[in-house]
Design a protein around this motif. Structure first.
Motif, PDB file in Angstrom:
ATOM      1  N   ILE A 134      79.772   2.305  40.091  1.00 42.27           N
ATOM      2  CA  ILE A 134      79.092   3.577  40.350  1.00 42.27           C
ATOM      3  C   ILE A 134      78.420   4.100  39.086  1.00 42.27           C
ATOM      4  CG2 ILE A 134      79.456   6.010  40.948  1.00 42.27           C
ATOM      5  CD1 ILE A 134      81.536   5.098  42.962  1.00 42.27           C
ATOM      6  N   ILE A 135      77.198   4.544  39.271  1.00 40.33           N
ATOM      7  CA  ILE A 135      76.425   5.156  38.191  1.00 40.33           C
ATOM      8  C   ILE A 135      76.764   6.641  38.191  1.00 40.33           C
ATOM      9  CG2 ILE A 135      74.097   5.689  37.351  1.00 40.33           C
ATOM     10  CD1 ILE A 135      73.180   3.163  39.011  1.00 40.33           C
ATOM     11  N   GLY A 136      77.268   7.141  37.085  1.00 46.07           N
ATOM     12  CA  GLY A 136      77.627   8.558  37.005  1.00 46.07           C
ATOM     13  C   GLY A 136      79.057   8.807  37.434  1.00 46.07           C
ATOM     14  N   ALA A 137      79.309  10.039  37.865  1.00 50.35           N
ATOM     15  CA  ALA A 137      80.671  10.494  38.125  1.00 50.35           C
ATOM     16  C   ALA A 137      81.244  10.027  39.459  1.00 50.35           C
ATOM     17  CB  ALA A 137      80.708  12.016  38.075  1.00 50.35           C
ATOM     18  N   GLY A 138      80.428   9.639  40.379  1.00 50.26           N
ATOM     19  CA  GLY A 138      80.927   9.246  41.690  1.00 50.26           C
ATOM     20  C   GLY A 138      80.290  10.068  42.783  1.00 50.26           C
ATOM     21  N   PRO A 139      80.809   9.986  43.999  1.00 45.98           N
ATOM     22  CA  PRO A 139      80.186  10.750  45.082  1.00 45.98           C
ATOM     23  C   PRO A 139      80.129  12.230  44.757  1.00 45.98           C
ATOM     24  CG  PRO A 139      81.812   9.219  45.957  1.00 45.98           C
ATOM     25  CD  PRO A 139      81.960   9.213  44.460  1.00 45.98           C
ATOM     26  N   GLU A 140      78.982  12.821  45.043  1.00 47.66           N
ATOM     27  CA  GLU A 140      78.809  14.248  44.798  1.00 47.66           C
ATOM     28  C   GLU A 140      77.774  14.819  45.748  1.00 47.66           C
ATOM     29  OE1 GLU A 140      77.542  14.743  40.755  1.00 47.66           O
ATOM     30  OE2 GLU A 140      75.821  13.443  41.004  1.00 47.66           O
ATOM     31  N   ILE A 141      77.848  16.129  45.932  1.00 44.65           N
ATOM     32  CA  ILE A 141      76.879  16.829  46.772  1.00 44.65           C
ATOM     33  C   ILE A 141      75.593  17.000  45.976  1.00 44.65           C
ATOM     34  CG2 ILE A 141      76.363  18.989  47.959  1.00 44.65           C
ATOM     35  CD1 ILE A 141      79.409  19.240  48.462  1.00 44.65           C
ATOM     36  N   LYS A 142      74.486  16.602  46.584  1.00 48.59           N
ATOM     37  CA  LYS A 142      73.175  16.705  45.935  1.00 48.59           C
ATOM     38  C   LYS A 142      72.423  17.917  46.480  1.00 48.59           C
ATOM     39  CE  LYS A 142      73.376  12.933  43.479  1.00 48.59           C
ATOM     40  NZ  LYS A 142      73.301  12.947  42.037  1.00 48.59           N
ATOM     41  N   PRO A 143      71.480  18.471  45.693  1.00 45.80           N
ATOM     42  CA  PRO A 143      70.729  19.651  46.126  1.00 45.80           C
ATOM     43  C   PRO A 143      69.912  19.419  47.395  1.00 45.80           C
ATOM     44  CG  PRO A 143      70.293  19.162  43.803  1.00 45.80           C
ATOM     45  CD  PRO A 143      71.152  18.062  44.335  1.00 45.80           C
ATOM     46  N   TRP A 144      69.601  18.170  47.714  1.00 42.45           N
ATOM     47  CA  TRP A 144      68.789  17.865  48.895  1.00 42.45           C
ATOM     48  C   TRP A 144      69.633  17.699  50.154  1.00 42.45           C
ATOM     49  CZ3 TRP A 144      68.353  15.280  44.247  1.00 42.45           C
ATOM     50  CH2 TRP A 144      69.102  14.119  44.096  1.00 42.45           C
ATOM     51  N   GLY A 145      70.936  18.046  50.065  1.00 39.70           N
ATOM     52  CA  GLY A 145      71.764  18.113  51.254  1.00 39.70           C
ATOM     53  C   GLY A 145      72.486  16.835  51.648  1.00 39.70           C
ATOM     54  N   THR A 146      72.788  16.000  50.666  1.00 42.85           N
ATOM     55  CA  THR A 146      73.558  14.794  50.948  1.00 42.85           C
ATOM     56  C   THR A 146      74.794  14.746  50.061  1.00 42.85           C
ATOM     57  OG1 THR A 146      72.321  13.475  49.348  1.00 42.85           O
ATOM     58  CG2 THR A 146      71.531  13.446  51.632  1.00 42.85           C
ATOM     59  N   TYR A 147      75.755  13.975  50.503  1.00 41.24           N
ATOM     60  CA  TYR A 147      76.936  13.640  49.713  1.00 41.24           C
ATOM     61  C   TYR A 147      76.780  12.158  49.436  1.00 41.24           C
ATOM     62  CZ  TYR A 147      81.887  12.983  48.497  1.00 41.24           C
ATOM     63  OH  TYR A 147      83.060  12.676  47.848  1.00 41.24           O
ATOM     64  N   GLU A 148      76.633  11.768  48.157  1.00 35.86           N
ATOM     65  CA  GLU A 148      76.240  10.397  47.853  1.00 35.86           C
ATOM     66  C   GLU A 148      76.683   9.940  46.476  1.00 35.86           C
ATOM     67  OE1 GLU A 148      71.807  10.531  46.036  1.00 35.86           O
ATOM     68  OE2 GLU A 148      71.920  11.093  48.145  1.00 35.86           O
ATOM     69  N   PHE A 149      76.527   8.629  46.260  1.00 32.54           N
ATOM     70  CA  PHE A 149      76.707   8.014  44.952  1.00 32.54           C
ATOM     71  C   PHE A 149      75.656   6.920  44.816  1.00 32.54           C
ATOM     72  CE2 PHE A 149      79.315   5.441  47.734  1.00 32.54           C
ATOM     73  CZ  PHE A 149      79.099   4.145  47.314  1.00 32.54           C
ATOM     74  N   ALA A 150      75.515   6.386  43.607  1.00 31.04           N
ATOM     75  CA  ALA A 150      74.521   5.348  43.359  1.00 31.04           C
ATOM     76  C   ALA A 150      75.143   4.185  42.608  1.00 31.04           C
ATOM     77  CB  ALA A 150      73.349   5.913  42.558  1.00 31.04           C
ATOM     78  N   VAL A 151      74.653   2.988  42.907  1.00 30.22           N
ATOM     79  CA  VAL A 151      75.026   1.761  42.211  1.00 30.22           C
ATOM     80  C   VAL A 151      73.758   0.927  42.047  1.00 30.22           C
ATOM     81  CG1 VAL A 151      77.426   1.664  43.026  1.00 30.22           C
ATOM     82  CG2 VAL A 151      75.625   0.621  44.399  1.00 30.22           C
TER      83      VAL A 151
END
Length: 117
Positions: free
Chosen positions: A85-102
């Motif tokens: 995972i890139i960054g801290a892990g799943p999180e709420i984004k301002p565009w209305g999703t709960y997501e993570f990135a790899v």
């Protein structure tokens, strides 16, 4: 969604086996294998086609491809690829999703998430 109406990503793969293994961790299995072209599916309508492209991109960091995989259980998907995972892990984004990135083995950005209702 029907078989007649859907969009499918064709993802370049420098190493087919490494790419297949990565997408298996995100819930995909091989539906068809044509050697240099593999069709993966997740059993819920999601498909990814892997296309062998040895040597592309020349530098992994130059891959501009991005995918968004919508899943019901973001945390379970994150657990399967936690160390990538890139960054801290799943999180709420301002565009209305709960997501993570790899990043996949070819440098493609893969965001995995769901729309917050």
């Amino acid at each position: 969604m029907t078989d007649q109406h859907r969009a499918v990503a064709i993802v370049p793969a420098r190493d087919m086996d490494a790419s297949e293994a990565f997408y298996r961790r995100l819930g995909f299995v091989v539906a068809a294998d044509y050697g240099d072209y593999r069709i993966l599916e997740d059993g819920r309508g999601g498909h990814i086609h892997l296309n062998a492209t040895p040597g592309w991109p020349a530098k992994i960091e130059d891959n501009a491809l991005g995918l968004y995989l919508y899943v019901e259980d973001v945390d379970a998907a994150a657990d399967r690829v936690r160390e990538l995972i890139i960054g801290a892990g799943p999180e709420i984004k301002p565009w209305g999703t709960y997501e993570f990135a790899v990043s996949d083995p070819n440098g493609a950005l893969v965001r995995v998430g769901r729309v917050i209702e």
